[in-house]
Design a protein around this motif. Structure first.
Motif, PDB file in Angstrom:
ATOM      1  N   ASP A  17       0.819  -1.211   0.000  1.00 25.97           N
ATOM      2  CA  ASP A  17       0.000   0.000   0.000  1.00 25.97           C
ATOM      3  C   ASP A  17       0.854   1.263   0.000  1.00 25.97           C
ATOM      4  O   ASP A  17       0.567   2.214  -0.734  1.00 25.97           O
ATOM      5  CB  ASP A  17      -0.952   0.015   1.207  1.00 25.97           C
ATOM      6  CG  ASP A  17      -2.033  -1.052   1.105  1.00 25.97           C
ATOM      7  OD1 ASP A  17      -2.452  -1.381  -0.031  1.00 25.97           O
ATOM      8  OD2 ASP A  17      -2.455  -1.560   2.157  1.00 25.97           O
ATOM      9  N   ALA A  18       1.908   1.296   0.819  1.00 33.02           N
ATOM     10  CA  ALA A  18       2.777   2.481   0.896  1.00 33.02           C
ATOM     11  C   ALA A  18       3.495   2.729  -0.427  1.00 33.02           C
ATOM     12  O   ALA A  18       3.612   3.873  -0.877  1.00 33.02           O
ATOM     13  CB  ALA A  18       3.788   2.333   2.029  1.00 33.02           C
ATOM     14  N   VAL A  19       3.966   1.663  -1.061  1.00 32.76           N
ATOM     15  CA  VAL A  19       4.705   1.826  -2.321  1.00 32.76           C
ATOM     16  C   VAL A  19       3.751   2.216  -3.449  1.00 32.76           C
ATOM     17  O   VAL A  19       4.090   3.059  -4.284  1.00 32.76           O
ATOM     18  CB  VAL A  19       5.528   0.565  -2.648  1.00 32.76           C
ATOM     19  CG1 VAL A  19       6.260   0.735  -3.970  1.00 32.76           C
ATOM     20  CG2 VAL A  19       6.530   0.276  -1.521  1.00 32.76           C
ATOM     21  N   ILE A  20       2.551   1.644  -3.464  1.00 37.70           N
ATOM     22  CA  ILE A  20       1.559   2.073  -4.453  1.00 37.70           C
ATOM     23  C   ILE A  20       1.273   3.561  -4.286  1.00 37.70           C
ATOM     24  O   ILE A  20       1.259   4.317  -5.265  1.00 37.70           O
ATOM     25  CB  ILE A  20       0.256   1.255  -4.335  1.00 37.70           C
ATOM     26  CG1 ILE A  20       0.472  -0.163  -4.845  1.00 37.70           C
ATOM     27  CG2 ILE A  20      -0.882   1.925  -5.114  1.00 37.70           C
ATOM     28  CD1 ILE A  20      -0.703  -1.112  -4.575  1.00 37.70           C
ATOM     29  N   VAL A  24       1.703   6.381  -7.140  1.00 34.33           N
ATOM     30  CA  VAL A  24       0.509   7.131  -7.560  1.00 34.33           C
ATOM     31  C   VAL A  24       0.761   8.631  -7.382  1.00 34.33           C
ATOM     32  O   VAL A  24       0.405   9.435  -8.250  1.00 34.33           O
ATOM     33  CB  VAL A  24      -0.743   6.650  -6.791  1.00 34.33           C
ATOM     34  CG1 VAL A  24      -1.907   7.618  -6.963  1.00 34.33           C
ATOM     35  CG2 VAL A  24      -1.141   5.249  -7.266  1.00 34.33           C
ATOM     36  N   GLU A  25       1.407   9.013  -6.290  1.00 29.53           N
ATOM     37  CA  GLU A  25       1.750  10.428  -6.077  1.00 29.53           C
ATOM     38  C   GLU A  25       2.700  10.918  -7.164  1.00 29.53           C
ATOM     39  O   GLU A  25       2.636  12.069  -7.596  1.00 29.53           O
ATOM     40  CB  GLU A  25       2.374  10.633  -4.701  1.00 29.53           C
ATOM     41  CG  GLU A  25       2.616  12.080  -4.344  1.00 29.53           C
ATOM     42  CD  GLU A  25       1.333  12.885  -4.190  1.00 29.53           C
ATOM     43  OE1 GLU A  25       1.249  13.988  -4.772  1.00 29.53           O
ATOM     44  OE2 GLU A  25       0.408  12.412  -3.504  1.00 29.53           O
ATOM     45  N   LEU A 108       6.427  13.991  -3.124  1.00 31.85           N
ATOM     46  CA  LEU A 108       6.929  12.683  -2.709  1.00 31.85           C
ATOM     47  C   LEU A 108       7.432  12.686  -1.271  1.00 31.85           C
ATOM     48  O   LEU A 108       7.405  11.653  -0.591  1.00 31.85           O
ATOM     49  CB  LEU A 108       8.022  12.202  -3.659  1.00 31.85           C
ATOM     50  CG  LEU A 108       7.563  11.898  -5.088  1.00 31.85           C
ATOM     51  CD1 LEU A 108       8.751  11.482  -5.944  1.00 31.85           C
ATOM     52  CD2 LEU A 108       6.470  10.841  -5.116  1.00 31.85           C
ATOM     53  N   ARG A 109       7.881  13.847  -0.782  1.00 32.80           N
ATOM     54  CA  ARG A 109       8.319  13.936   0.617  1.00 32.80           C
ATOM     55  C   ARG A 109       7.188  13.570   1.569  1.00 32.80           C
ATOM     56  O   ARG A 109       7.424  13.049   2.658  1.00 32.80           O
ATOM     57  CB  ARG A 109       8.860  15.331   0.921  1.00 32.80           C
ATOM     58  CG  ARG A 109      10.266  15.506   0.402  1.00 32.80           C
ATOM     59  CD  ARG A 109      10.960  16.715   0.987  1.00 32.80           C
ATOM     60  NE  ARG A 109      12.371  16.651   0.665  1.00 32.80           N
ATOM     61  CZ  ARG A 109      13.055  17.616   0.093  1.00 32.80           C
ATOM     62  NH1 ARG A 109      12.460  18.772  -0.205  1.00 32.80           N
ATOM     63  NH2 ARG A 109      14.336  17.466  -0.169  1.00 32.80           N
ATOM     64  N   GLY A 110       5.955  13.816   1.171  1.00 35.88           N
ATOM     65  CA  GLY A 110       4.807  13.423   1.973  1.00 35.88           C
ATOM     66  C   GLY A 110       4.669  11.914   2.105  1.00 35.88           C
ATOM     67  O   GLY A 110       3.902  11.425   2.937  1.00 35.88           O
ATOM     68  N   PRO A 134       9.863   4.877  -0.284  1.00 32.02           N
ATOM     69  CA  PRO A 134       9.643   3.805   0.679  1.00 32.02           C
ATOM     70  C   PRO A 134      10.437   2.563   0.308  1.00 32.02           C
ATOM     71  O   PRO A 134      10.644   2.271  -0.869  1.00 32.02           O
ATOM     72  CB  PRO A 134       8.134   3.541   0.604  1.00 32.02           C
ATOM     73  CG  PRO A 134       7.619   4.286  -0.555  1.00 32.02           C
ATOM     74  CD  PRO A 134       8.643   5.271  -0.978  1.00 32.02           C
ATOM     75  N   GLU A 135      10.898   1.885   1.349  1.00 35.45           N
ATOM     76  CA  GLU A 135      11.645   0.638   1.204  1.00 35.45           C
ATOM     77  C   GLU A 135      12.948   0.801   0.437  1.00 35.45           C
ATOM     78  O   GLU A 135      13.482  -0.131  -0.138  1.00 35.45           O
ATOM     79  CB  GLU A 135      10.766  -0.451   0.591  1.00 35.45           C
ATOM     80  CG  GLU A 135       9.521  -0.688   1.433  1.00 35.45           C
ATOM     81  CD  GLU A 135       8.778  -1.948   1.106  1.00 35.45           C
ATOM     82  OE1 GLU A 135       9.386  -2.897   0.588  1.00 35.45           O
ATOM     83  OE2 GLU A 135       7.571  -1.963   1.388  1.00 35.45           O
TER      84      GLU A 135
END
Length: 146
Positions: A17-20, A24-25, A108-110, A134-135
């Motif tokens: 979910d975090a990477v999606i 998306v952002e 993306l910083r968000g 992320p990751e």
């Protein structure tokens, strides 16, 4: 026989979910998401007892795709070091053309993204930078200067 196209790049992740949300952002669109398991996938990737969830994302022009896979079984194996430097062997980043590098970085910083180095100008052609998301996923951003 020649290559027809590059279809996609696969990234194995722990928090799908975090990477999606990160991609998306960035501007990618979710094309599909769902479970993948069975002997056919085990034979293709050479891993037994595979149960994973996969999401396919595409660029707005429809030509570039990123496939994200989260393994339920067997558990994914971490590469070391986690935040490897740019001179580490293997695939290090995916480059995206963007309208505005600074705006993209801010958005993306968000999602926890940080600059790897600095935003730099390449001649009068591009503003370029690497961003670690992320990751530890690294994306390159290129803004064409007109």
């Amino acid at each position: 026989m020649a290559i027809q196209r590059m279809d996609n790049v696969l990234i194995v992740v722990e928090d799908l979910d975090a990477v999606i949300a990160f991609f998306v952002e960035l501007g990618m669109e979710v094309e599909g998401r769902g479970p993948v398991e069975g002997r056919w996938v085990e034979r293709v990737i050479g891993v037994d007892d595979v149960r994973q969830e996969v999401a396919m994302l595409r660029t707005p022009d429809g030509h570039g795709k990123v496939e994200l896979a989260m393994f339920h079984t067997p558990k994914a194996i971490s590469a070391e070091p986690r935040d490897a430097p740019a001179n580490t062997l293997g695939i290090r980043r995916i480059m995206f053309a963007v309208d505005d590098v600074e705006d993209t970085i801010a958005r993306l910083r968000g999602h926890g993204a940080e600059l790897v180095g600095e935003v730099e100008r390449y001649e009068d052609i591009f503003l370029l930078c690497y961003v670690r998301g992320p990751e530890g996923i690294i994306v390159g951003l290129a803004e064409e200067l007109r």
